[in-house]
Design an enzyme around this catalytic site. Structure first.
Site, PDB file in Angstrom:
ATOM      1  N   MET A  30       0.790  -1.317  -0.119  1.00 34.97           N
ATOM      2  CA  MET A  30      -0.148  -0.153   0.120  1.00 34.97           C
ATOM      3  C   MET A  30       1.034   1.229  -0.118  1.00 34.97           C
ATOM      4  O   MET A  30       0.574   2.406   0.394  1.00 34.97           O
ATOM      5  CB  MET A  30      -0.859   0.042   1.082  1.00 34.97           C
ATOM      6  CG  MET A  30      -2.001  -1.131   1.038  1.00 34.97           C
ATOM      7  SD  MET A  30      -3.572  -0.837   1.921  1.00 34.97           S
ATOM      8  CE  MET A  30      -3.110  -0.438   3.627  1.00 34.97           C
ATOM      9  N   HIS A  34       9.088   1.089   3.443  1.00 41.63           N
ATOM     10  CA  HIS A  34      10.025   1.087   4.439  1.00 41.63           C
ATOM     11  C   HIS A  34      10.702  -0.103   4.360  1.00 41.63           C
ATOM     12  O   HIS A  34      10.532  -0.947   3.135  1.00 41.63           O
ATOM     13  CB  HIS A  34       9.330   1.161   5.799  1.00 41.63           C
ATOM     14  CG  HIS A  34       8.292   0.333   5.902  1.00 41.63           C
ATOM     15  ND1 HIS A  34       8.385  -1.293   6.204  1.00 41.63           N
ATOM     16  CD2 HIS A  34       6.993   0.438   6.416  1.00 41.63           C
ATOM     17  CE1 HIS A  34       7.375  -1.831   6.370  1.00 41.63           C
ATOM     18  NE2 HIS A  34       6.412  -0.767   6.514  1.00 41.63           N
ATOM     19  N   HIS A  37       8.999  -3.387   3.426  1.00 39.30           N
ATOM     20  CA  HIS A  37       8.704  -3.609   1.843  1.00 39.30           C
ATOM     21  C   HIS A  37       9.930  -3.763   1.123  1.00 39.30           C
ATOM     22  O   HIS A  37       9.858  -4.682   0.257  1.00 39.30           O
ATOM     23  CB  HIS A  37       7.801  -2.332   1.359  1.00 39.30           C
ATOM     24  CG  HIS A  37       6.917  -1.827   2.089  1.00 39.30           C
ATOM     25  ND1 HIS A  37       6.697  -0.799   2.941  1.00 39.30           N
ATOM     26  CD2 HIS A  37       5.643  -2.504   2.186  1.00 39.30           C
ATOM     27  CE1 HIS A  37       5.373  -0.787   3.438  1.00 39.30           C
ATOM     28  NE2 HIS A  37       4.759  -1.900   2.798  1.00 39.30           N
ATOM     29  N   ARG A 188       2.474   2.738   9.338  1.00 38.88           N
ATOM     30  CA  ARG A 188       1.553   3.432  10.469  1.00 38.88           C
ATOM     31  C   ARG A 188       2.247   3.975  11.641  1.00 38.88           C
ATOM     32  O   ARG A 188       1.532   4.749  12.446  1.00 38.88           O
ATOM     33  CB  ARG A 188       0.477   2.641  10.968  1.00 38.88           C
ATOM     34  CG  ARG A 188      -0.492   2.218   9.901  1.00 38.88           C
ATOM     35  CD  ARG A 188      -1.931   1.563  10.479  1.00 38.88           C
ATOM     36  NE  ARG A 188      -3.112   1.557   9.632  1.00 38.88           N
ATOM     37  CZ  ARG A 188      -3.522   0.357   8.473  1.00 38.88           C
ATOM     38  NH1 ARG A 188      -2.920  -0.749   8.914  1.00 38.88           N
ATOM     39  NH2 ARG A 188      -4.500   0.754   8.045  1.00 38.88           N
TER      40      ARG A 188
HETATM   41  P1  AMP Z   1       1.464  -2.795   3.576  1.00 38.61           P
HETATM   42  O1  AMP Z   1       2.008  -1.754   2.515  1.00 38.61           O
HETATM   43  O2  AMP Z   1       1.338  -2.491   5.013  1.00 38.61           O
HETATM   44  O3  AMP Z   1      -0.003  -3.498   2.987  1.00 38.61           O
HETATM   45  O4  AMP Z   1       2.314  -4.106   3.403  1.00 38.61           O
HETATM   46  C1  AMP Z   1       2.621  -4.765   2.301  1.00 38.61           C
HETATM   47  C2  AMP Z   1       3.437  -5.986   2.304  1.00 38.61           C
HETATM   48  O5  AMP Z   1       4.752  -5.749   3.306  1.00 38.61           O
HETATM   49  C3  AMP Z   1       2.658  -6.868   3.345  1.00 38.61           C
HETATM   50  O6  AMP Z   1       2.825  -8.165   2.861  1.00 38.61           O
HETATM   51  C4  AMP Z   1       3.324  -6.941   4.635  1.00 38.61           C
HETATM   52  O7  AMP Z   1       3.181  -8.019   5.441  1.00 38.61           O
HETATM   53  C5  AMP Z   1       4.983  -6.477   4.377  1.00 38.61           C
HETATM   54  N1  AMP Z   1       5.344  -5.831   5.544  1.00 38.61           N
HETATM   55  C6  AMP Z   1       4.895  -4.410   6.293  1.00 38.61           C
HETATM   56  N2  AMP Z   1       5.834  -4.531   7.297  1.00 38.61           N
HETATM   57  C7  AMP Z   1       6.806  -5.158   7.156  1.00 38.61           C
HETATM   58  C8  AMP Z   1       7.811  -5.602   8.084  1.00 38.61           C
HETATM   59  N3  AMP Z   1       8.080  -4.830   9.208  1.00 38.61           N
HETATM   60  N4  AMP Z   1       8.626  -6.737   7.749  1.00 38.61           N
HETATM   61  C9  AMP Z   1       8.225  -7.387   6.823  1.00 38.61           C
HETATM   62  N5  AMP Z   1       7.327  -7.269   5.882  1.00 38.61           N
HETATM   63  C10 AMP Z   1       6.516  -6.361   6.118  1.00 38.61           C
END
Ligand code: AMP
Length: 283
Positions: A30, A34, A37, A188
C-alpha cells in the site's frame, strides 16, 4: 524501472515478459515503503527475472471508521526505494482503475481464519485484501508473490485463497523487519508521537519474552498469552485489542498444551494508532 498507472499497460508488459519466458515476482503493497517492503522487493528481485511492485491504498480493505484518507502516501520516495531494490515495474493504479464499477465481484475466504484476530474488529478487511490480491494475481500472473510475516493472518488467508482457487503461484512469506529497538516497521508508525513511539516497544519485548519462555519449555498457551498481556499492560499508554494464540496454519483454537506450531499475535492501540505484531512458536 517503469511507473505504470493503467491496467492495460500492465497487461501489455506482463504479456511481453511471459512471452520472453521470464519468471515474475509480485510484491503487493500500500506504499509508504519502508525497509520491511524493501526486504520483500529484494527477495523478489533475487528469485525472479522480473519484479512488479504494486503501490495501491486499497479502499475495500478499510472499514468506514478507519484511516483510508489519512494513510501516508509517499510516491516519490516509493519510486526511489522500489527501483533501488530492483523492481522493474511500480504499478500505481487509481481506485477507479482497480474498481471500475460499483457493482463488483468479491473474493472472500470464510471460516475461523478470517474471523479471529483482526477479523473480529475488522469484519470486511480480509474480503478487501483477498479481492485486491486476486485482481493483482490475475493482472501480473506471478510465479511467486511476496508477503510479510508482520501481517501473519493476511499471509495465512492468502495461502488458503491460493490453494482454494488454484492460483498457479507460490506465496513467499518473509521475516518481520524491525527498528533497532524491536518495534516492527510499519507505514502506520509515523502516526505515533514521541511518547507513544517509545511505549510501543513493549510489544516486541513482550513477544520476545514469551518466545524465550516457550524455548525454555513453557507449553501452556494460556500462561504464554497472559504473560504477554501482563507485560503490555505495564505500559500505561497501551490499550489492548487482542493478545491471542492460534494453531498454524488455519488459525484453529490453540491447544491448551502446545504440541504443534502456534501463532501468538497482538493488536494494541497507542493513542489512536493500532499496531500489530506476532511471533511463531515453533515446536
Ligand atoms: P502494507 O503496505 O502495509 O500493506 O504491506 C505490504 C507488504 O509488506 C505486506 O505483505 C506486509 O506484511 C509487508 N510488511 C509490512 N511491514 C513489514 C515488516 N516490518 N517486515 C516485513 N514485511 C512487512
Amino acid at each position: 524501472m517503469k511507473l505504470v498507472k493503467t491496467v492495460a499497460e500492465l497487461q501489455a508488459i506482463v504479456k511481453e515478459t511471459k512471452k520472453a519466458g521470464k519468471s515474475i515476482g509480485l510484491v503487493p503493497t500500500m506504499g509508504a515503503l519502508h525497509e520491511g517492503h524493501a526486504s520483500l522487493i529484494k527477495a523478489a528481485h533475487a528469485e525472479n527475472d522480473f519484479t512488479i511492485v504494486s503501490d495501491f491504498v486499497n479502499p475495500t480493505q478499510f472499514g468506514p471508521t478507519e484511516d483510508l484518507d489519512a494513510y501516508p502516501r509517499t510516491l516519490e520516495h516509493d519510486c526511489e526505494l522500489a527501483e533501488k531494490m530492483g523492481a522493474d515495474v511500480l504499478f500505481v493504479p487509481s481506485p477507479k482503475e482497480m474498481y471500475p464499477s460499483r457493482d463488483m465481484t468479491w473474493v472472500e475466504v470464510t471460516g475461523d481464519i478470517t474471523k479471529v484476530l483482526c477479523g473480529r474488529t475488522r469484519p470486511i478487511h480480509f474480503r478487501g485484501v483477498a479481492t485486491v490480491v486476486s485482481k493483482l494475481f490475475n493482472l501480473t500472473q506471478p510465479d511467486k508473490a511476496y508477503f510479510g510475516q508482520k501481517d501473519a493472518q493476511q499471509a495465512q488467508v492468502l495461502k488458503r485463497m491460493v490453494k482454494d482457487l488454484f492460483f498457479p503461484l507460490e506465496i513467499r512469506v518473509m521475516p518481520i523487519i524491525r527498528e533497532t529497538d524491536g518495534l516492527a516497521k510499519s507505514s502506520r508508525n509515523v502516526y505515533l508521537n514521541a511518547t507513544e513511539r517509545k511505549a510501543a516497544v513493549i510489544l516486541s519485548k513482550a513477544l520476545t519474552k514469551a518466545k524465550a519462555a516457550f524455548a525454555a519449555g513453557e507449553r501452556d498457551s494460556a500462561k504464554l498469552t497472559a504473560m504477554v498481556a501482563e507485560m503490555i499492560r505495564t505500559e500505561p499508554l497501551s490499550d489492548i485489542d487482542y493478545v491471542e494464540i492460534y494453531q498454524l496454519p488455519e488459525l484453529a483454537p490453540a491447544e491448551a498444551t502446545i504440541t504443534t506450531d502456534h501463532l501468538l499475535a497482538v493488536a494494541v492501540k497507542f493513542g489512536t494508532t493500532r499496531l500489530i505484531d506476532n511471533v511463531v512458536l515453533e515446536v
